[in-house]
Design an enzyme around this catalytic site. Structure first.
Site, PDB file in Angstrom:
ATOM      1  N   HIS A   1      70.959  41.102 149.279  1.00  0.00           N
ATOM      2  CA  HIS A   1      69.968  40.038 149.110  1.00  0.00           C
ATOM      3  C   HIS A   1      68.930  40.564 148.114  1.00  0.00           C
ATOM      4  O   HIS A   1      68.360  41.640 148.316  1.00  0.00           O
ATOM      5  CB  HIS A   1      69.242  39.740 150.423  1.00  0.00           C
TER       6      HIS A   1
ATOM      7  N   HIS B   1      77.172  42.422 151.001  1.00  0.00           N
ATOM      8  CA  HIS B   1      76.368  41.650 150.071  1.00  0.00           C
ATOM      9  C   HIS B   1      74.941  42.166 150.054  1.00  0.00           C
ATOM     10  O   HIS B   1      74.464  42.748 151.016  1.00  0.00           O
ATOM     11  CB  HIS B   1      76.396  40.151 150.401  1.00  0.00           C
TER      12      HIS B   1
END
Length: 130
Positions: free
Chosen positions: A118, A116
């Site tokens: 950010h 993932h």
């Protein structure tokens, strides 16, 4: 609640169980979605570290639990994740700049083993980041 460092040190890299992100993708856990296409989902972080803090994930993990697990076959999704970050930054009005963070492994403070990104913005960032 455990600190991010404690959570990262306690996280299991790939135990075969669904991650919190898998549960968000399956709509088992609610999220505030800001962007979605056929390849990625982006939603607001529940513990934001900046006025704008968005998590961008691939919809299919395909062994991509962290950046260090990337293989040549992941090139397209990796590029798409970064391009999507740019699209969302524009959508969020981050014209003065933003930061992209990818935590990898325990020392990188990765607490969810589903790659993932950010996307952080809306304030002046500092260097070094920590």
């Amino acid at each position: 609640m455990a600190s991010e460092k404690e959570a990262a040190l306690a996280a299991t890299p790939d135990d075969g169980k669904p991650t919190i992100f898998d549960k968000i993708l399956q709509k088992e856990i609610p999220s505030t979605v800001v962007y979605e296409d056929e390849k990625v989902l982006a939603f607001r972080d529940i513990a934001p570290q900046a006025p704008t803090h968005i998590i961008i994930i691939p919809k299919v993990r395909d062994g991509l639990t962290g950046l260090s697990q990337a293989e040549e076959r992941h090139e397209d999704i990796l590029g798409h994740l970064l391009y999507t970050a740019k699209v969302i930054a524009k959508q969020e009005g981050l014209s003065d700049g933003f930061r992209i963070v990818i935590n990898d492994g325990p020392s990188g403070c990765q607490s969810v083993y589903h790659l993932h990104i950010h996307l952080l913005g809306g304030r002046q960032m500092n260097w070094p980041p920590g």
